[in-house]
Design a protein around this motif. Structure first.
Motif, PDB file in Angstrom:
ATOM      1  N   UNK A 129      -6.438 -44.202  20.876  1.00  0.00           N
ATOM      2  CA  UNK A 129      -5.375 -44.542  19.928  1.00  0.00           C
ATOM      3  C   UNK A 129      -4.295 -43.477  19.880  1.00  0.00           C
ATOM      4  N   UNK A 130      -4.687 -42.221  19.943  1.00  0.00           N
ATOM      5  CA  UNK A 130      -3.711 -41.133  19.926  1.00  0.00           C
ATOM      6  C   UNK A 130      -2.816 -41.178  21.162  1.00  0.00           C
ATOM      7  N   UNK A 131      -3.420 -41.257  22.327  1.00  0.00           N
ATOM      8  CA  UNK A 131      -2.649 -41.280  23.574  1.00  0.00           C
ATOM      9  C   UNK A 131      -1.837 -42.564  23.674  1.00  0.00           C
ATOM     10  N   UNK A 132      -2.427 -43.684  23.302  1.00  0.00           N
ATOM     11  CA  UNK A 132      -1.725 -44.965  23.339  1.00  0.00           C
ATOM     12  C   UNK A 132      -0.476 -44.905  22.450  1.00  0.00           C
ATOM     13  N   UNK A 133      -0.628 -44.341  21.251  1.00  0.00           N
ATOM     14  CA  UNK A 133       0.508 -44.222  20.338  1.00  0.00           C
ATOM     15  C   UNK A 133       1.612 -43.350  20.911  1.00  0.00           C
ATOM     16  N   UNK A 134       1.241 -42.255  21.525  1.00  0.00           N
ATOM     17  CA  UNK A 134       2.228 -41.356  22.140  1.00  0.00           C
ATOM     18  C   UNK A 134       2.969 -42.079  23.262  1.00  0.00           C
ATOM     19  N   UNK A 141      11.177 -47.218  29.297  1.00  0.00           N
ATOM     20  CA  UNK A 141      10.932 -48.654  29.314  1.00  0.00           C
ATOM     21  C   UNK A 141       9.705 -48.932  30.186  1.00  0.00           C
ATOM     22  N   UNK A 142       8.528 -48.793  29.603  1.00  0.00           N
ATOM     23  CA  UNK A 142       7.320 -49.078  30.355  1.00  0.00           C
ATOM     24  C   UNK A 142       6.329 -49.848  29.504  1.00  0.00           C
ATOM     25  N   UNK A 143       5.433 -50.493  30.167  1.00  0.00           N
ATOM     26  CA  UNK A 143       4.405 -51.271  29.472  1.00  0.00           C
ATOM     27  C   UNK A 143       3.122 -50.451  29.466  1.00  0.00           C
ATOM     28  N   UNK A 144       2.565 -50.253  28.272  1.00  0.00           N
ATOM     29  CA  UNK A 144       1.334 -49.481  28.115  1.00  0.00           C
ATOM     30  C   UNK A 144       0.194 -50.469  27.861  1.00  0.00           C
ATOM     31  N   UNK A 149     -12.193 -50.257  27.156  1.00  0.00           N
ATOM     32  CA  UNK A 149     -13.349 -49.449  27.521  1.00  0.00           C
ATOM     33  C   UNK A 149     -12.933 -48.366  28.491  1.00  0.00           C
ATOM     34  N   UNK A 150     -13.841 -47.468  28.779  1.00  0.00           N
ATOM     35  CA  UNK A 150     -13.558 -46.390  29.711  1.00  0.00           C
ATOM     36  C   UNK A 150     -12.721 -45.304  29.070  1.00  0.00           C
ATOM     37  N   UNK A 151     -12.098 -44.479  29.895  1.00  0.00           N
ATOM     38  CA  UNK A 151     -11.243 -43.450  29.310  1.00  0.00           C
ATOM     39  C   UNK A 151      -9.933 -43.259  30.053  1.00  0.00           C
ATOM     40  N   UNK A 152      -9.426 -44.299  30.631  1.00  0.00           N
ATOM     41  CA  UNK A 152      -8.128 -44.249  31.274  1.00  0.00           C
ATOM     42  C   UNK A 152      -7.170 -45.187  30.554  1.00  0.00           C
ATOM     43  N   UNK A 153      -5.917 -44.783  30.452  1.00  0.00           N
ATOM     44  CA  UNK A 153      -4.864 -45.660  29.943  1.00  0.00           C
ATOM     45  C   UNK A 153      -3.862 -45.820  31.076  1.00  0.00           C
ATOM     46  N   UNK A 154      -3.555 -47.058  31.378  1.00  0.00           N
ATOM     47  CA  UNK A 154      -2.613 -47.343  32.467  1.00  0.00           C
ATOM     48  C   UNK A 154      -1.272 -47.782  31.906  1.00  0.00           C
TER      49      UNK A 154
END
Length: 188
Positions: A129-134, A141-144, A149-154
C-alpha cells in the motif's frame, strides 16, 4: 497463483497433452485481499503430473539461500532425486533442519498475530500500500498495477517514456533508468 491462473495452466496442459508441469510455489503465504493460494497439485486429474517446488527463501526472508522442498508423485520424485545428485549446489544439513523447525515455529503466535504467516502477509500488505500510493502519486503518466500477492509492483511506463524527450537521456541510460532517475529527482 489464484484459481483462474491455475485453471488456465491446467486447461492449457491438458488440451495440448503436455507432460509434467513444474510449478514454483514461492508466494504461497503472500496472498492478499482475501485471495487464496491454490496449487495445480490440488486437481486430481493432473496431481501425478505436477512438481510443486516451494521456496523457503521468500517466506522467511532468506532470498538467495536457494532452500526449499518439492512435492511430487513417486515417479517424478525419483527423477528429482536423480537430478539432485548431480546438482553442484546443495544446502547444508543444519540449515535444512533449522528451516524445518521454522515451519513448526511459524504456526505459533508471532508479534501479536495468530502466526508468522499472518504477520508476514500483513507486513507485505502494508508495504504494498505504501509503495502503491507513492507510485500512483508519481508525476508521470503510467499505470500502476496493485498486486494480489507476492512482493513486486509492476507499472506500465510506456506512455511516460514516450512523453519524455530523449534529450533527457544520459549516456548509456535506458528509458527505464530515465523513469527511475526522474522519479527520484521529483521526490527532492
Amino acid at each position: 497463483f489464484f484459481f483462474q491462473a491455475e485453471d488456465g495452466i491446467r486447461d492449457f496442459c491438458l488440451s495440448r497433452g503436455l507432460g509434467d508441469v513444474y510449478k514454483r510455489q514461492v508466494y504461497e503465504f503472500m496472498v492478499f485481499d482475501g485471495k487464496e493460494h491454490l496449487t495445480l497439485a490440488t486437481y486430481p486429474d493432473v496431481r501425478d503430473r505436477v512438481i510443486s517446488v516451494h521456496s523457503l527463501g521468500k517466506t522467511f526472508s532468506l532470498t538467495g539461500w536457494r532452500i526449499g522442498f518439492s512435492i511430487a508423485s513417486p515417479l517424478l520424485s525419483k527423477g528429482l532425486c536423480a537430478a539432485q545428485s548431480w546438482t553442484t549446489f546443495h544446502t547444508n544439513r543444519p540449515t535444512q533442519v533449522a528451516l524445518a523447525q521454522a515451519f513448526i515455529e511459524a504456526e505459533k503466535e508471532y508479534e501479536g498475530y495468530n502466526n508468522y504467516y499472518s504477520y508476514i502477509q500483513n507486513l507485505f500488505i502494508q508495504r504494498r500500500e505504501e509503495i502503491y500510493g507513492i507510485l500512483k502519486k508519481a508525476p508521470f503518466n503510467w499505470k500502476v498495477f496493485r498486486p494480489e500477492g507476492g512482493y513486486f509492483i509492476c507499472c506500465d511506463i510506456r506512455d511516460c517514456i514516450k512523453a519524455v524527450s530523449y534529450t533527457h537521456l544520459r549516456a548509456h541510460e535506458t528509458g527505464r533508468n530515465l523513469v527511475c532517475r526522474l522519479l527520484l529527482e521529483k521526490k527532492k
